[in-house]
Motif scaffolding. Structure first.
Motif, mmCIF file in Angstrom:
data_model
loop_
_atom_site.group_PDB
_atom_site.id
_atom_site.type_symbol
_atom_site.label_atom_id
_atom_site.label_comp_id
_atom_site.label_asym_id
_atom_site.label_seq_id
_atom_site.Cartn_x
_atom_site.Cartn_y
_atom_site.Cartn_z
ATOM 1 N N LEU A 167 -28.547 -2.541 -19.924
ATOM 2 C CA LEU A 167 -29.299 -4.081 -20.794
ATOM 3 C C LEU A 167 -28.652 -4.528 -19.365
ATOM 4 C CD1 LEU A 167 -26.916 -3.358 -23.998
ATOM 5 C CD2 LEU A 167 -29.155 -3.179 -23.242
ATOM 6 N N GLY A 168 -28.073 -6.442 -19.839
ATOM 7 C CA GLY A 168 -27.590 -7.091 -18.978
ATOM 8 C C GLY A 168 -25.915 -7.298 -17.682
ATOM 9 N N LEU A 169 -25.750 -5.297 -18.233
ATOM 10 C CA LEU A 169 -24.024 -5.196 -17.613
ATOM 11 C C LEU A 169 -24.599 -4.581 -16.487
ATOM 12 C CD1 LEU A 169 -23.416 -3.791 -21.817
ATOM 13 C CD2 LEU A 169 -22.877 -5.565 -20.682
ATOM 14 N N LEU A 220 -40.104 -21.346 -23.833
ATOM 15 C CA LEU A 220 -38.924 -20.923 -22.780
ATOM 16 C C LEU A 220 -38.385 -19.598 -23.007
ATOM 17 C CD1 LEU A 220 -37.120 -21.809 -20.587
ATOM 18 C CD2 LEU A 220 -35.440 -22.660 -22.422
ATOM 19 N N MET A 221 -38.256 -18.528 -21.575
ATOM 20 C CA MET A 221 -38.566 -17.056 -22.274
ATOM 21 C C MET A 221 -36.863 -17.159 -20.983
ATOM 22 S SD MET A 221 -40.564 -15.186 -23.891
ATOM 23 C CE MET A 221 -41.846 -15.463 -25.006
ATOM 24 N N GLY A 222 -35.718 -15.660 -21.508
ATOM 25 C CA GLY A 222 -34.695 -16.464 -21.048
ATOM 26 C C GLY A 222 -34.256 -14.136 -20.822
ATOM 27 N N LEU A 223 -34.865 -13.765 -19.482
ATOM 28 C CA LEU A 223 -34.443 -12.630 -19.443
ATOM 29 C C LEU A 223 -33.680 -12.337 -18.046
ATOM 30 C CD1 LEU A 223 -38.087 -11.688 -20.279
ATOM 31 C CD2 LEU A 223 -36.542 -9.975 -21.252
ATOM 32 N N SER A 224 -32.537 -13.166 -17.959
ATOM 33 C CA SER A 224 -32.057 -12.974 -16.607
ATOM 34 C C SER A 224 -30.801 -12.442 -16.476
ATOM 35 C CB SER A 224 -31.472 -14.983 -17.116
ATOM 36 O OG SER A 224 -30.559 -14.853 -17.722
ATOM 37 N N THR A 225 -30.228 -12.261 -17.849
ATOM 38 C CA THR A 225 -28.588 -11.756 -18.316
ATOM 39 C C THR A 225 -27.693 -12.493 -18.114
ATOM 40 O OG1 THR A 225 -28.076 -11.114 -15.638
ATOM 41 C CG2 THR A 225 -29.443 -8.782 -16.960
ATOM 42 N N ILE A 226 -28.348 -14.122 -18.534
ATOM 43 C CA ILE A 226 -26.819 -15.265 -18.092
ATOM 44 C C ILE A 226 -26.673 -15.601 -19.760
ATOM 45 C CG2 ILE A 226 -26.431 -17.014 -17.050
ATOM 46 C CD1 ILE A 226 -27.145 -14.762 -14.848
ATOM 47 N N LYS A 264 -32.571 -0.082 -12.301
ATOM 48 C CA LYS A 264 -32.238 -1.226 -11.880
ATOM 49 C C LYS A 264 -34.376 -1.129 -11.720
ATOM 50 C CE LYS A 264 -30.849 -4.768 -10.431
ATOM 51 N NZ LYS A 264 -31.119 -6.323 -11.223
ATOM 52 N N ASN A 265 -34.613 -0.635 -10.188
ATOM 53 C CA ASN A 265 -36.016 -1.229 -10.050
ATOM 54 C C ASN A 265 -37.148 0.286 -10.483
ATOM 55 O OD1 ASN A 265 -38.430 -1.847 -8.936
ATOM 56 N ND2 ASN A 265 -37.424 -1.369 -6.484
ATOM 57 N N PRO A 266 -37.606 -0.106 -11.811
ATOM 58 C CA PRO A 266 -38.921 0.619 -12.228
ATOM 59 C C PRO A 266 -40.295 1.332 -11.767
ATOM 60 C CG PRO A 266 -38.538 -0.805 -13.754
ATOM 61 C CD PRO A 266 -37.565 -1.581 -12.120
ATOM 62 N N PHE A 267 -40.258 -0.494 -10.839
ATOM 63 C CA PHE A 267 -41.810 -0.399 -10.573
ATOM 64 C C PHE A 267 -42.413 0.905 -9.621
ATOM 65 C CE2 PHE A 267 -40.757 -5.258 -11.423
ATOM 66 C CZ PHE A 267 -41.726 -4.959 -12.578
ATOM 67 N N PRO A 268 -41.748 1.274 -8.580
ATOM 68 C CA PRO A 268 -42.222 2.505 -8.112
ATOM 69 C C PRO A 268 -42.260 3.805 -9.176
ATOM 70 C CG PRO A 268 -40.524 2.220 -6.984
ATOM 71 C CD PRO A 268 -40.270 0.756 -8.216
ATOM 72 N N ASN A 279 -30.584 -8.552 -23.624
ATOM 73 C CA ASN A 279 -28.387 -8.461 -24.579
ATOM 74 C C ASN A 279 -27.646 -7.961 -23.357
ATOM 75 O OD1 ASN A 279 -30.609 -7.815 -26.313
ATOM 76 N ND2 ASN A 279 -31.937 -6.193 -25.111
ATOM 77 N N PRO A 280 -26.596 -7.515 -24.154
ATOM 78 C CA PRO A 280 -26.679 -6.934 -25.055
ATOM 79 C C PRO A 280 -25.691 -9.202 -25.604
ATOM 80 C CG PRO A 280 -24.323 -6.829 -24.390
ATOM 81 C CD PRO A 280 -25.470 -7.460 -23.172
ATOM 82 N N SER A 281 -25.481 -9.686 -26.717
ATOM 83 C CA SER A 281 -25.379 -10.629 -27.343
ATOM 84 C C SER A 281 -25.193 -11.386 -26.356
ATOM 85 C CB SER A 281 -24.646 -10.263 -28.566
ATOM 86 O OG SER A 281 -24.866 -9.650 -29.446
ATOM 87 N N SER A 282 -23.713 -10.708 -25.722
ATOM 88 C CA SER A 282 -23.127 -12.084 -24.530
ATOM 89 C C SER A 282 -23.484 -12.427 -23.606
ATOM 90 C CB SER A 282 -21.675 -11.090 -24.621
ATOM 91 O OG SER A 282 -22.144 -10.249 -23.895
ATOM 92 N N LYS A 283 -24.946 -11.564 -23.261
ATOM 93 C CA LYS A 283 -25.715 -12.431 -22.566
ATOM 94 C C LYS A 283 -26.884 -12.815 -22.934
ATOM 95 C CE LYS A 283 -23.061 -9.754 -19.650
ATOM 96 N NZ LYS A 283 -22.402 -10.153 -18.150
#
Ligand SMILES: NC(=O)c1ccc[n+]([C@@H]2O[C@H](COP(=O)([O-])OP(=O)(O)OC[C@H]3O[C@@H](n4cnc5c(N)ncnc54)[C@H](O)[C@@H]3O)[C@@H](O)[C@H]2O)c1
Ligand SMILES: O=C(O)C[C@H](O)C(=O)O
Ligand SMILES: [Mg+2]
Length: 620
Positions: A191-193, A411-417, A281-285, A443-447
């Motif tokens: 998640l964002g943890l 506005l999209m958030g996928l920053s874990t902040i 963390k780095n899924p692209f390869p 995710n989760p809610s705290s992020k």
């Protein structure tokens, strides 16, 4: 008491009392074959496989089992005498859940229930999906992963370590079931943890529970898989309770070698297996390397892209702004952010916008500010496509200044902040737009970049909102507002089931896109009238049928399906076929009972094939 103490271990070890016939024979055959093939390192002190304790098995102690079935199973006398219907059992479970004061204790109770009565667990889950999903999945699974080393009690999946390389294929033989689908993680971005090493196992377990609950993939057809390739999380590595290898994360090149061996091993063991990558963390390869060779997809890149497009199509309609006039700021330029934007580009193109114009509708912000070509740092490859070159040398660091510059509709958030979309940001969006599209997806809610209440209050209830984690409905100006949950759980079950049923060789981009389009059409009239972006999660099994059908049709169009007979089915026939293929936890006891009584040799979903003597096999 003494008698009980001595009885229990004997019973636990006694295969004649506890193993259904097929488990006994297949487990012993498997053990002998695999032990003789294994290297000494992998066979030393190998205990008997605790097959019966794996949480994907069992209904043997279901209080609904009538006496004759208990006798057949050898469980007669081991449960209280009453034969209970589901409603009574559910009442007990729900009371027990209510007694647990915290989400993590509820999570633990549900883990226990699944391990002891898998069908009851799935009955309860499918009947209370809205209430229980947050306990077994996001957000509670986040806390469970952080604390996995403290709360772990029993095997629920497979762990494969760096030191196991060379032996991966043989280790897979230890898994006691025929696998249809696996979710695998290396725990490096849970998640964002952050990097949680093998504690990440909660994620494959949780995702696969949803595969069963939402798409009816039978529990024993699922394999949660966690790679123990080291962790850079020093706190965990130094914690005496941590259960993974205490070494730094292996290099990208080493991970590639490991994954190459694993992918080969998985298809050698289960040729039709569907493989879902999760929280790398780095899924692209890996995605690039395997997507045209194996039946695999990356949920964070592709599943997330699809689920967001699904809701986004509805949001664009509701916004009243034509696709060509939208502009999006993305906070977070990681795998999920870029995965989402790429699929929105595909949607814009389908809406008649050129790819070049579609690409230029996105402004990405990462931890170094606006992603531009002239920023001075070396951009990760996946960011280059969306990097801006029209910033006239200006490097925007602050989100609010960028909003003033871009005047975004989205506005999209996928920053874990967590909390990054603060009051000021939300109010700016409300000033610029009649219906601002605000999707805090971390995710989760705290992020989460903001919660639903903050978004509603700071946009006068006008925002078109979806978040990754669930938030409660609320009343605003006398209206009940319900947030959308833009979580890939709406699509990955249907993508996986579609790939399984169509026997796809690969999972193509068209299949992923089809899941998004199908999702967007799956809302019923009331949901549409109420302005919802996503269907009610309580209808997830119906929604999964629609998504699965779309995925199968796309597989057929791409010619990657091997179940070619499905090509001749009408949509109605295909839906009926999908539904009939789905595991139904409410049927399991009945099927077991019928098979036991008839001495039939076939059973759906329980691994109990091979019963020959029916009730004569009773251990009473
Ligand atoms: N809703 C869903 O279904 C869904 C699906 C996948 C991922 N996610 C969530 O999205 C989040 C990101 O996942 P990911 O795989 O892209 O992770 P990632 O680590 O690949 O990307 C995180 C991105 O955020 C950026 N970032 C970090 N700090 C920042 C800051 N202060 N300001 C601006 N940007 C910052 C990073 O530079 C990076 O680009 C996670 O919280 C994950 O749980 C949600
Ligand atoms: O796990 C989730 O809830 C969604 C997503 O896959 C994530 O990584 O956040
Ligand atoms: Mg994920």
């Amino acid at each position: 008491m003494q008698a009980l103490k001595s009885l229990k271990p004997r019973l636990l070890l006694s295969s004649s009392s506890f193993c259904k016939p097929s488990f006994r024979s297949s487990a012993s055959t498997r053990s002998l074959a695999s032990v003789s093939n294994m290297s000494p390192a992998t066979t030393q002190s190998r205990p008997a496989m605790p097959t019966r304790q794996l949480s994907t098995t069992g209904g043997d102690y279901d209080m609904a089992n009538p006496p004759e079935l208990r006798k057949y199973l050898g469980t007669y006398g081991l449960t209280p005498p009453a034969v209970e219907n589901y409603e009574v059992q559910a009442q007990r479970c729900l009371r027990l859940l209510a007694m647990k004061p915290t989400p993590i204790e509820k999570f633990q109770y549900l883990v226990h229930l699944r391990a002891t009565n898998v069908h009851l667990f799935y009955r309860l889950l499918s009947e209370n999906i809205k209430e229980l999903t947050p306990l077994i999945y996001t957000p509670t699974v986040g806390e469970a992963c952080v604390r996995w080393h403290e709360i772990w009690t029993q095997p629920e999946g497979m762990y494969l370590s760096w030191s196991d390389r060379g032996n991966l294929r043989r280790i897979l033989d230890n898994w006691p079931h025929e696998v249809e689908i696996t979710v695998l993680t290396d725990g490096s971005r849970i998640l964002g943890l952050g990097d949680l090493g093998v504690n990440g196992m909660g994620i494959p377990v949780g995702k696969l529970a949803l595969y069963t609950a939402c798409a009816g993939i039978k529990p024993e057809g699922t394999l949660p898989l966690t790679l123990d390739l080291g962790t850079n999380n020093m706190t965990l590595r130094e914690d005496p309770l941590y259960m993974g290898s205490r070494m730094p994360k292996v290099t990208a090149e080493q991970e590639k070698e490991f994954l190459d061996e694993l992918m080969e091993a998985l298809v050698d063991k289960w040729p039709s297996i569907v493989i879902q990558y999760e929280d790398f963390k780095n899924p692209f390869p890996a995605l690039e390397r395997y997507q045209n060779t194996y039946c695999m997809f990356n949920d964070d890149v592709q599943g997330t892209g699809a689920v967001i497009v699904g809701g986004f199509i509805n949001a664009v309609r509701a916004s009243g702004v034509p696709a060509k006039d939208h502009r999006a700021i993305f906070l977070g330029a990681g795998s999920a952010g870029v995965g989402v934007a790429k699929q929105i580009v595909e949607y814009f193109v389908k809406e008649g916008v050129s790819e070049e114009d579609a690409r230029r509708k996105f402004w990405f912000v990462d931890s170094n500010g606006l992603v531009t070509l002239d920023r001075g740092d070396k951009l990760a490859e996946h960011k280059v496509y969306f990097a801006r070159e029209d910033n006239n040398g200006r490097q925007y660091q602050s989100l609010s200044r960028l909003i003033d510059f871009v005047q975004p509709t989205i506005l999209m958030g996928l920053s874990t902040i967590g909390g990054a979309f603060n009051k000021d940001i939300l109010q700016r969006m409300a000033k610029l737009n009649d219906r601002p599209i605000i999707f805090p997806l971390s995710n989760p809610s705290s992020k989460s970049e903001c919660n639903f209440e903050e978004a509603v209050l700071n946009t006068d209830g006008r925002c078109l909102f979806a978040s990754g984690s669930p938030f409660p409905s609320l009343e605003h100006n006398g209206r009940l507002l319900t947030p959308g949950q833009g979580n890939n759980m709406y699509v990955f079950p249907g993508i996986g089931l579609g790939a399984i049923l169509s026997k796809s060789i690969h999972i193509t981009q068209d299949m992923i896109y089809a899941s998004a389009e199908s999702l967007s059409t799956s809302l019923n009239k009331k949901e549409v009238a109420d302005g919802w972006l996503y269907p009610d999660i309580r209808r997830i099994r119906e929604v999964s049928v629609v998504v699965t059908r779309g995925v199968i049709r796309a597989a057929q169009q791409n010619g990657v399906d091997r179940a070619v007979e499905l090509r001749n089915y009408s949509d109605e026939q295909l839906d009926a076929f999908i539904k009939q293929s789905m595991y139904d936890p409410f049927n399991e006891s009945t099927q077991l009972l019928n098979a036991a009584s008839n001495g039939r040799s076939h059973l759906n979903g329980n691994g109990v094939s091979g019963i020959s003597n029916g009730l004569e096999a009773s251990h009473l």
